[in-house]
Write an enzyme that holds these catalytic residues in place. Structure first.
Site, mmCIF file in Angstrom:
data_model
loop_
_atom_site.group_PDB
_atom_site.id
_atom_site.type_symbol
_atom_site.label_atom_id
_atom_site.label_comp_id
_atom_site.label_asym_id
_atom_site.label_seq_id
_atom_site.Cartn_x
_atom_site.Cartn_y
_atom_site.Cartn_z
ATOM 1 C CE1 TYR A 152 -4.082 1.974 0.928
ATOM 2 C CE2 TYR A 152 -2.596 3.112 2.434
ATOM 3 C CZ TYR A 152 -3.802 3.039 1.779
ATOM 4 O OH TYR A 152 -4.741 4.038 1.976
ATOM 5 C CE LYS A 156 -3.703 4.877 -1.338
ATOM 6 N NZ LYS A 156 -4.799 5.376 -2.171
HETATM 7 P P1 NAP Z 1 -13.431 2.154 1.734
HETATM 8 O O1 NAP Z 1 -14.431 2.667 2.709
HETATM 9 O O2 NAP Z 1 -12.917 0.767 1.876
HETATM 10 O O3 NAP Z 1 -13.973 2.390 0.257
HETATM 11 C C1 NAP Z 1 -13.199 1.977 -0.834
HETATM 12 C C2 NAP Z 1 -13.879 2.426 -2.110
HETATM 13 O O4 NAP Z 1 -13.084 2.001 -3.219
HETATM 14 C C3 NAP Z 1 -15.250 1.819 -2.267
HETATM 15 O O5 NAP Z 1 -16.094 2.732 -2.914
HETATM 16 C C4 NAP Z 1 -14.972 0.633 -3.171
HETATM 17 O O6 NAP Z 1 -16.129 0.333 -3.899
HETATM 18 C C5 NAP Z 1 -13.889 1.199 -4.072
HETATM 19 N N1 NAP Z 1 -13.073 0.165 -4.690
HETATM 20 C C6 NAP Z 1 -12.220 -0.697 -4.085
HETATM 21 N N2 NAP Z 1 -11.671 -1.505 -4.987
HETATM 22 C C7 NAP Z 1 -12.193 -1.163 -6.190
HETATM 23 C C8 NAP Z 1 -12.020 -1.646 -7.505
HETATM 24 N N3 NAP Z 1 -11.200 -2.671 -7.797
HETATM 25 N N4 NAP Z 1 -12.724 -1.065 -8.494
HETATM 26 C C9 NAP Z 1 -13.550 -0.047 -8.237
HETATM 27 N N5 NAP Z 1 -13.760 0.464 -7.016
HETATM 28 C C10 NAP Z 1 -13.088 -0.095 -6.006
HETATM 29 O O7 NAP Z 1 -12.114 3.057 1.769
HETATM 30 P P2 NAP Z 1 -11.906 4.582 2.175
HETATM 31 O O8 NAP Z 1 -11.390 4.605 3.550
HETATM 32 O O9 NAP Z 1 -13.063 5.419 1.785
HETATM 33 O O10 NAP Z 1 -10.661 4.915 1.213
HETATM 34 C C11 NAP Z 1 -10.807 5.662 0.028
HETATM 35 C C12 NAP Z 1 -9.419 6.058 -0.456
HETATM 36 O O11 NAP Z 1 -8.745 6.785 0.572
HETATM 37 C C13 NAP Z 1 -8.514 4.863 -0.791
HETATM 38 O O12 NAP Z 1 -7.725 5.164 -1.905
HETATM 39 C C14 NAP Z 1 -7.650 4.742 0.441
HETATM 40 O O13 NAP Z 1 -6.422 4.127 0.153
HETATM 41 C C15 NAP Z 1 -7.504 6.199 0.831
HETATM 42 N N6 NAP Z 1 -7.138 6.401 2.246
HETATM 43 C C16 NAP Z 1 -7.985 6.054 3.247
HETATM 44 C C17 NAP Z 1 -7.600 6.268 4.568
HETATM 45 C C18 NAP Z 1 -8.485 5.943 5.739
HETATM 46 O O14 NAP Z 1 -8.022 6.125 6.880
HETATM 47 N N7 NAP Z 1 -9.709 5.504 5.545
HETATM 48 C C19 NAP Z 1 -6.350 6.813 4.842
HETATM 49 C C20 NAP Z 1 -5.504 7.145 3.789
HETATM 50 C C21 NAP Z 1 -5.906 6.938 2.492
HETATM 51 P P3 NAP Z 1 -16.653 -1.155 -4.263
HETATM 52 O O15 NAP Z 1 -16.253 -2.053 -3.139
HETATM 53 O O16 NAP Z 1 -18.115 -0.950 -4.426
HETATM 54 O O17 NAP Z 1 -15.970 -1.474 -5.550
#
Ligand code: NAP
Length: 245
Positions: A152, A156
């Site tokens: 990851y 990133k």
């Molecule tokens: P989440 O709640 O797990 O949501 C992930 C999203 O990505 C969902 O809409 C999922 O939709 C979609 N997704 C995953 N794999 C996919 C694929 N192969 N094709 C299309 N869509 C896909 O995650 P989140 O926390 O909102 O994270 C969103 C972004 O922020 C990510 O890039 C993550 O790395 C980044 N981020 C999050 C955090 C945190 O603390 N939460 C911190 C740093 C960075 P479906 O399952 O419906 O496909």
């Protein structure tokens, strides 16, 4: 002026859903992309309920051909594409010594290769429109590293290099590219972590709390706005003061 058209990947839940809703409030036509059709329909309904304009398109961001077809279909249907927010992402955590090649490749494929292909495909209609905004959702893991996240963090960190390169290649075309790097945000992705990890994160966060998806959406709203047009090639960290340069 016609509404600007924005693709938001990962818009079915979590951070991407809040970004999609926020862009809808800004008057953008929002194309909500993820794999789960039912959740995408709910996202579209939520945006429309607030008076916004939106549509759903399923796409696996790990499938390069599908990504190209989706982005091209959006640009063809609307005769424009102005904004791309790459927010879809996955984790497959594990300590370096135990991480399989498959888990490394899967995370690189969706979190980095998918961002590259979506961005490359989106640039053509943005160049035609002589205006564009790309925002890639990174992570503090890609800046400072994180034990258990070699795949990851590498993806990133790659997104940062990719985004800065897009900014340099496309600046003369009035297309900006930036990264928003969240710290610990309360979503499905982080809900599964054990309490000991969550407490540790709170401890090293200056604001002593987790972030909320709308706090990431606020940064994306600025970067994709008309007024955000002089910011490019930057990494905007939204992490409650967990990391400081
Ligand atoms: P989440 O709640 O797990 O949501 C992930 C999203 O990505 C969902 O809409 C999922 O939709 C979609 N997704 C995953 N794999 C996919 C694929 N192969 N094709 C299309 N869509 C896909 O995650 P989140 O926390 O909102 O994270 C969103 C972004 O922020 C990510 O890039 C993550 O790395 C980044 N981020 C999050 C955090 C945190 O603390 N939460 C911190 C740093 C960075 P479906 O399952 O419906 O496909």
């Amino acid at each position: 002026m016609e509404k600007r058209v924005a693709i938001v990947t990962g818009a079915s839940r979590g951070i991407g859903l809040e970004i999609a809703k926020s862009l809808g409030r800004q008057g953008r036509h929002v194309v909500c992309v993820a794999r789960d059709q039912a959740k995408l329909e709910a996202a579209v309904a939520a945006i429309r309920a607030e008076g916004g304009s939106a549509e759903a398109r399923t796409c696996d961001m790990g499938d390069g051909a599908a990504i190209e077809a989706m982005v091209e279909a959006v640009a063809d249907a609307h005769k424009r594409l102005d904004i791309l927010v790459n927010c879809a992402g996955i984790t497959k955590d594990g300590l370096m010594m135990r991480m399989s090649n498959e888990d490394f490749d899967a995370v690189i494929n969706t979190n980095l290769r998918g961002v590259f292909i979506a961005s490359r495909t989106a640039l053509r209609p943005m160049m035609r429109g002589k205006w564009g905004r790309i925002v890639n959702i990174g992570s503090v893991s890609g800046i400072v590293g994180n034990a258990g996240q070699a795949n990851y963090a590498a993806a990133k960190a790659g997104v940062i290099g990719l985004t800065k390169t897009i900014a340099k290649e496309m600046g003369a075309k009035a297309i900006t590219a930036n990264v928003v790097a969240p710290g610990f945000i309360q979503t499905d992705m982080t809900d599964v972590l054990p309490d000991i990890v969550k407490d540790g994160v709170k401890n090293i966060t200056a604001l002593k709390r987790f972030g909320q998806p709308n706090e990431i959406a606020a940064a994306v709203a600025f970067l994709t706005s008309e007024e955000g047009g002089y910011v490019t090639g930057q990494v905007i960290t939204v992490d409650g003061g967990m990391t400081m340069a």
